[in-house]
Design a protein around this motif. Structure first.
Motif, short mmCIF file in Angstrom:
data_model
loop_
_atom_site.label_atom_id
_atom_site.label_comp_id
_atom_site.label_asym_id
_atom_site.label_seq_id
_atom_site.Cartn_x
_atom_site.Cartn_y
_atom_site.Cartn_z
N ASN A 1 0.98 -1.16 0.06
CA ASN A 1 -0.19 -0.11 0.13
C ASN A 1 0.87 1.30 -0.11
OD1 ASN A 1 -2.32 -1.56 -0.03
ND2 ASN A 1 -2.53 -1.20 2.44
N ASN A 2 2.09 1.15 -0.01
CA ASN A 2 3.02 2.34 0.00
C ASN A 2 3.68 2.33 -1.29
OD1 ASN A 2 2.64 3.70 2.73
ND2 ASN A 2 2.93 1.73 3.16
N GLU A 3 4.21 3.62 -1.77
CA GLU A 3 5.10 3.55 -2.78
C GLU A 3 6.34 2.80 -2.56
OE1 GLU A 3 5.02 5.47 -5.59
OE2 GLU A 3 2.74 5.95 -5.07
N SER A 4 6.83 2.14 -3.63
CA SER A 4 8.13 1.64 -3.25
C SER A 4 9.40 2.21 -2.99
CB SER A 4 8.45 0.58 -4.80
OG SER A 4 8.84 1.64 -5.74
N PHE A 5 10.19 1.67 -2.23
CA PHE A 5 11.25 2.36 -1.85
C PHE A 5 12.60 1.70 -1.98
CE2 PHE A 5 8.94 0.85 1.94
CZ PHE A 5 9.88 0.15 2.59
N ASP A 6 13.74 2.35 -2.16
CA ASP A 6 14.90 1.60 -2.12
C ASP A 6 15.73 0.97 -0.83
OD1 ASP A 6 15.12 2.37 -4.92
OD2 ASP A 6 16.32 4.07 -4.52
N LEU A 7 16.28 -0.13 -1.12
CA LEU A 7 16.70 -0.89 -0.18
C LEU A 7 18.14 -0.60 -0.21
CD1 LEU A 7 14.36 -3.98 0.27
CD2 LEU A 7 14.54 -2.06 1.72
N VAL A 8 18.92 -0.85 0.68
CA VAL A 8 20.48 -0.88 0.57
C VAL A 8 21.08 -1.87 1.32
CG1 VAL A 8 22.80 0.50 1.02
CG2 VAL A 8 20.45 1.73 0.32
N LEU A 9 21.81 -2.70 0.81
CA LEU A 9 22.59 -3.91 1.35
C LEU A 9 23.58 -3.31 2.22
CD1 LEU A 9 22.67 -6.99 1.69
CD2 LEU A 9 24.73 -6.78 0.11
N GLN A 10 23.59 -3.80 3.50
CA GLN A 10 24.72 -3.53 4.46
C GLN A 10 25.64 -4.61 4.43
OE1 GLN A 10 23.10 -2.04 8.48
NE2 GLN A 10 21.07 -3.12 7.83
N ARG A 11 26.58 -4.64 3.45
CA ARG A 11 27.58 -5.50 3.33
C ARG A 11 28.36 -5.88 4.69
NH1 ARG A 11 27.42 -7.38 -1.56
NH2 ARG A 11 26.92 -6.22 -3.39
N SER A 12 28.51 -4.83 5.41
CA SER A 12 29.11 -5.33 6.67
C SER A 12 28.50 -6.21 7.60
CB SER A 12 29.63 -4.20 7.46
OG SER A 12 28.22 -3.46 7.80
N LYS A 13 27.29 -6.03 7.45
CA LYS A 13 26.34 -7.23 8.32
C LYS A 13 26.67 -8.47 7.63
CE LYS A 13 22.45 -5.58 11.05
NZ LYS A 13 21.35 -5.38 11.07
N LEU A 14 26.33 -8.58 6.37
CA LEU A 14 26.43 -9.78 5.43
C LEU A 14 27.70 -10.59 5.78
CD1 LEU A 14 24.77 -11.41 3.52
CD2 LEU A 14 26.00 -10.56 1.87
#
Length: 176
Positions: A159-172
């Motif tokens: 129900n909301n506009e799509s929004f970008d996601l950013v991968l936290q490589r340090s977490k991965l």
């Protein structure tokens, strides 16, 4: 590669319920990436997990490498690799077999205990936690999942506009 198809999955569920020792089902390869770029790419994945869990089926190995995100067609993003799949509160996790750097594991999974829906939810939230967003709807979706409110969590993203996601490589890189 193994992927989620509701019609084909129904026959797979019947095999599990009949307690046939079916380890792997192979289908054609699907297009996509293991890293989401947009919130809409998680909607179909969450719908699939909801369907599994409503039917008391546990994926058993939810991690980014077992999700395929299709950037050009988010509605075809899918869970894949069902070889650790089982019936909730009946089957056991394979003890000690799931040890990979990108894995998210609950204590019950590591000890080879009985499969449960809660572990799938915990793992999904942890996968989502690899990503950040400047949109507070992302955290809202995760909070709803923690309360086992799939429908509301999915609606937050739908129900909301799509929004970008950013991968936290340090977490991965730091997960074990």
């Amino acid at each position: 590669m193994y992927y989620f198809d509701k019609n084909l999955f129904k026959s797979f569920v019947e095999y599990i319920i009949d307690e046939v020792n079916l380890k792997i089902i192979r289908y054609e390869t699907i297009k996509g990436d293991h890293i989401a770029k947009n919130s809409k790419e998680f909607i179909n994945i969450l719908k699939q997990l909801k369907y599994l869990n409503e039917n008391q089926i546990v994926h058993g190995d939810l991690r980014l490498y077992n999700m395929v995100f299709n950037h050009s067609d988010p509605s075809s993003s899918s869970l894949i690799d069902f070889d650790y799949c089982g019936i909730a509160n009946k089957g056991n996790y394979p003890e000690g077999i799931i040890k990979v750097p990108d894995g998210i594991r609950t204590k019950s999974m590591l000890k080879g205990e009985q499969m449960n829906v809660e572990s799938d939810i915990t793992c999904m939230i942890a996968c989502m936690d690899y990503f950040t967003s400047n949109n507070n709807k992302w955290k809202k979706c995760q909070e709803l999942l923690k309360k086992n409110k799939y429908v509301k969590a999915i609606k937050v993203l739908e129900n909301n506009e799509s929004f970008d996601l950013v991968l936290q490589r340090s977490k991965l890189n730091n997960k074990s």
